[in-house]
Write a protein that holds these residues in place. Structure first.
Motif, mmCIF file in Angstrom:
data_model
loop_
_atom_site.group_PDB
_atom_site.id
_atom_site.type_symbol
_atom_site.label_atom_id
_atom_site.label_comp_id
_atom_site.label_asym_id
_atom_site.label_seq_id
_atom_site.Cartn_x
_atom_site.Cartn_y
_atom_site.Cartn_z
ATOM 1 N N ASN A 1 0.805 -1.222 0.000
ATOM 2 C CA ASN A 1 0.000 0.000 0.000
ATOM 3 C C ASN A 1 0.837 1.271 0.000
ATOM 4 N N VAL A 2 2.073 1.158 -0.477
ATOM 5 C CA VAL A 2 2.961 2.312 -0.618
ATOM 6 C C VAL A 2 3.453 2.334 -2.057
ATOM 7 N N SER A 3 3.440 3.502 -2.685
ATOM 8 C CA SER A 3 3.942 3.599 -4.063
ATOM 9 C C SER A 3 5.378 4.116 -4.057
ATOM 10 N N TYR A 4 6.152 3.698 -5.080
ATOM 11 C CA TYR A 4 7.571 4.034 -5.165
ATOM 12 C C TYR A 4 7.881 4.607 -6.544
ATOM 13 N N THR A 5 8.789 5.586 -6.565
ATOM 14 C CA THR A 5 9.208 6.225 -7.806
ATOM 15 C C THR A 5 10.721 6.282 -7.853
ATOM 16 N N LEU A 6 11.292 5.985 -9.013
ATOM 17 C CA LEU A 6 12.737 6.050 -9.218
ATOM 18 C C LEU A 6 13.070 7.329 -9.977
ATOM 19 N N ASP A 7 14.011 8.107 -9.442
ATOM 20 C CA ASP A 7 14.486 9.331 -10.101
ATOM 21 C C ASP A 7 15.989 9.228 -10.332
ATOM 22 N N ILE A 8 16.412 9.610 -11.521
ATOM 23 C CA ILE A 8 17.820 9.505 -11.918
ATOM 24 C C ILE A 8 18.254 10.826 -12.537
ATOM 25 N N THR A 9 19.417 11.309 -12.115
ATOM 26 C CA THR A 9 20.048 12.459 -12.759
ATOM 27 C C THR A 9 21.458 12.041 -13.152
ATOM 28 N N THR A 10 21.745 12.059 -14.437
ATOM 29 C CA THR A 10 23.054 11.620 -14.911
ATOM 30 C C THR A 10 24.087 12.722 -14.759
ATOM 31 N N GLN A 11 25.335 12.365 -14.997
ATOM 32 C CA GLN A 11 26.440 13.295 -14.778
ATOM 33 C C GLN A 11 26.337 14.529 -15.674
ATOM 34 N N ASP A 12 25.700 14.364 -16.834
ATOM 35 C CA ASP A 12 25.567 15.503 -17.738
ATOM 36 C C ASP A 12 24.321 16.339 -17.457
ATOM 37 N N GLY A 13 23.644 16.069 -16.334
ATOM 38 C CA GLY A 13 22.530 16.895 -15.907
ATOM 39 C C GLY A 13 21.171 16.485 -16.429
ATOM 40 N N LYS A 14 21.064 15.384 -17.163
ATOM 41 C CA LYS A 14 19.774 14.927 -17.662
ATOM 42 C C LYS A 14 19.019 14.174 -16.566
ATOM 43 N N SER A 15 17.704 14.383 -16.523
ATOM 44 C CA SER A 15 16.884 13.805 -15.461
ATOM 45 C C SER A 15 15.876 12.821 -16.040
ATOM 46 N N TYR A 16 15.643 11.749 -15.287
ATOM 47 C CA TYR A 16 14.723 10.700 -15.697
ATOM 48 C C TYR A 16 13.893 10.282 -14.487
ATOM 49 N N SER A 17 12.672 9.818 -14.752
ATOM 50 C CA SER A 17 11.798 9.409 -13.661
ATOM 51 C C SER A 17 10.910 8.258 -14.119
ATOM 52 N N SER A 18 10.518 7.439 -13.166
ATOM 53 C CA SER A 18 9.603 6.338 -13.460
ATOM 54 C C SER A 18 8.189 6.720 -13.052
ATOM 55 N N SER A 19 7.230 5.977 -13.556
ATOM 56 C CA SER A 19 5.883 6.087 -13.010
ATOM 57 C C SER A 19 5.866 5.416 -11.639
ATOM 58 N N ALA A 20 4.883 5.724 -10.835
ATOM 59 C CA ALA A 20 4.784 5.147 -9.494
ATOM 60 C C ALA A 20 4.392 3.673 -9.591
ATOM 61 N N VAL A 21 5.061 2.838 -8.792
ATOM 62 C CA VAL A 21 4.755 1.406 -8.764
ATOM 63 C C VAL A 21 4.418 0.996 -7.343
ATOM 64 N N THR A 22 3.588 -0.009 -7.206
ATOM 65 C CA THR A 22 3.218 -0.531 -5.891
ATOM 66 C C THR A 22 3.524 -2.012 -5.811
ATOM 67 N N LEU A 23 3.632 -2.488 -4.584
ATOM 68 C CA LEU A 23 4.018 -3.872 -4.335
ATOM 69 C C LEU A 23 2.822 -4.809 -4.468
ATOM 70 N N PRO A 24 2.909 -5.843 -5.334
ATOM 71 C CA PRO A 24 1.824 -6.830 -5.396
ATOM 72 C C PRO A 24 1.785 -7.658 -4.102
ATOM 73 N N ASN A 25 0.713 -8.405 -3.923
ATOM 74 C CA ASN A 25 0.607 -9.289 -2.758
ATOM 75 C C ASN A 25 1.690 -10.355 -2.799
ATOM 76 N N SER A 26 2.134 -10.763 -1.637
ATOM 77 C CA SER A 26 3.143 -11.818 -1.538
ATOM 78 C C SER A 26 2.465 -13.188 -1.600
ATOM 79 N N ILE A 27 2.938 -14.035 -2.502
ATOM 80 C CA ILE A 27 2.393 -15.384 -2.666
ATOM 81 C C ILE A 27 3.521 -16.378 -2.425
#
Length: 402
Positions: free
Chosen positions: A103-129
């Motif tokens: 029930n918590v969402s996570y986002t990955l953010d990346i900034t490379t050495q040349d100053g470019k920025s990238y981001s993911s959409s928010a993802v959540t954890l599926p149930n554990s089976i």
């Protein structure tokens, strides 16, 4: 998220190559250096990993790692996790261990050495089976037509909510060197003009038992969407021929089950269909697949990869070749014990110069001395047959059971 293939470059070139009788050298046309992102955070409390690289040309498919980037995973509950680049592995590893929470969402953010920025959409954890069962059965390989062992998985989600599963494994096997040596050999006072030297044999504890661990490659997935019940039954995750040297002494496999979102499952299904077998993403992949990573600096810039949250459970089993009625498999290499006489230093009898051969094999190829008999006759063998540490480790894993 709707995933689609935007384009596949070089398709016409590849089809042309398949129809040609003359060799055709593939060359990259309009090559783009694209950021590749691979990351799966799980419910395991551990240092999480983010892999960053760039695409390479098809004719030179090396892995181009991305260094000195700023990598952060942020969660909807206000936590933030920084990642540091590890020069040994080339991966980014979280500064502190953490586990993805329900029930918590996570986002990955990346900034490379040349100053470019990238981001993911928010993802959540599926149930554990949990994995219900991991087991091994004798089977005849449909492709190799040889008896072997098939490792299978059973699992089920009684709620019917989770339908997408990915599998990895870690296999560990015990190695017993067939020709252990209780001597270490040192050659001193070598005189190249006369071809003479002295051999010093020192007793030691034989290094004959080792343990090797290997990790699965490629993408192994399944889904229950087309089944009458939400159950994975007899799903194959590993096949071993009865001739496989990994089975020679004792074998163990840890099977990991990842519950995936439909978006993650679909993304990696397409990657697999495009031919990636060595890693989750092939840096030389002749195509572009939309994942859940975008450039914040340039909306037109392409980004390869997927940031995923996945619930992981695992189960380990052990077995021996005797459990299946097999004969002992052959060793990893053919072991040939050589008998070399130090006093035989001529080629007049059309024999090799055994003194020089002994020197070359021990000095340059690390052959091991098994014994000295009949005065000056040495028995030697290649290092893999005597010192298992020449290609493995003699450290017994903490989990190992005999």
């Amino acid at each position: 998220m709707k995933l689609k293939i935007l384009y596949i470059i070089f398709l016409s070139i590849l089809l042309f190559q398949m129809g040609c009788t003359e060799p055709y050298e593939i060359e990259t046309v309009n090559f783009e250096s694209v950021l590749v992102v691979e990351s799966t955070i799980t419910n395991e409390f551990k240092p999480q990993i983010v892999k960053l690289s760039r695409t390479s040309k098809l004719e030179n498919p090396e892995i181009l790692t991305v260094n000195n980037a700023t990598v952060i995973v942020s969660s909807s509950d206000g936590n933030s996790f920084n990642f540091n680049w590890d020069s040994e592995t080339g991966n980014y590893i979280s500064q502190q261990p953490f586990s993805a929470q329900p029930n918590v969402s996570y986002t990955l953010d990346i900034t490379t050495q040349d100053g470019k920025s990238y981001s993911s959409s928010a993802v959540t954890l599926p149930n554990s089976i949990k994995i219900d069962e991991v087991y091994a059965e004798t089977i005849v390989s449909p492709t190799e037509n040889r008896d072997g062992v098939q490792v299978l998985v059973n699992t089920a989600d009684p709620t019917g909510k989770e339908k997408y599963f990915r599998y990895e494994y870690e296999e560990t096997y015990k190695i017993t060197a067939p020709n252990p040596s209780q001597y270490s050999a040192e050659i001193i006072n070598y005189n190249p003009d006369e071809g003479t030297y002295k051999v010093i044999l020192t007793q030691r504890v034989p290094e004959e038992i080792c343990y090797s661990t290997e990790f699965s490659k490629g993408i192994t997935q399944t889904t229950t969407t087309e089944l009458n019940e939400n159950r994975v039954f007899r799903f194959p995750v590993r096949y071993l021929s009865k001739e496989d040297a990994r089975l020679q002494t004792r074998y163990s496999i840890l099977v990991k089950q990842y519950v995936q979102s439909v978006e993650a499952y679909t993304f990696y299904k397409i990657v697999k269909e495009l031919g990636s077998v060595e890693s989750l993403l092939s840096q030389g992949q002749p195509g572009y697949i939309v994942g859940n990573m975008v450039s914040k600096s340039n909306s037109n810039e392409k980004v390869l990869g997927f940031f995923e949250a996945s619930s992981m459970t695992s189960k380990r089993i052990y077995f021996n070749y005797q459990d299946f009625g097999f004969d002992k498999p052959p060793y990893f290499v053919d072991c040939e014990v050589l008998f070399l006489d130090y006093n035989d230093n001529t080629v007049l009898d059309d024999d090799p110069d055994e003194r020089q051969t002994f020197y070359d094999y021990v000095t340059n190829r690390n052959y091991q001395v098994l014994s000295l008999g009949q005065g000056t006759v040495y028995r030697i063998v290649q290092p893999e047959c005597s010192l298992c540490t020449s290609f493995s480790s003699n450290i017994r894993p903490n989990f190992w059971e005999d």
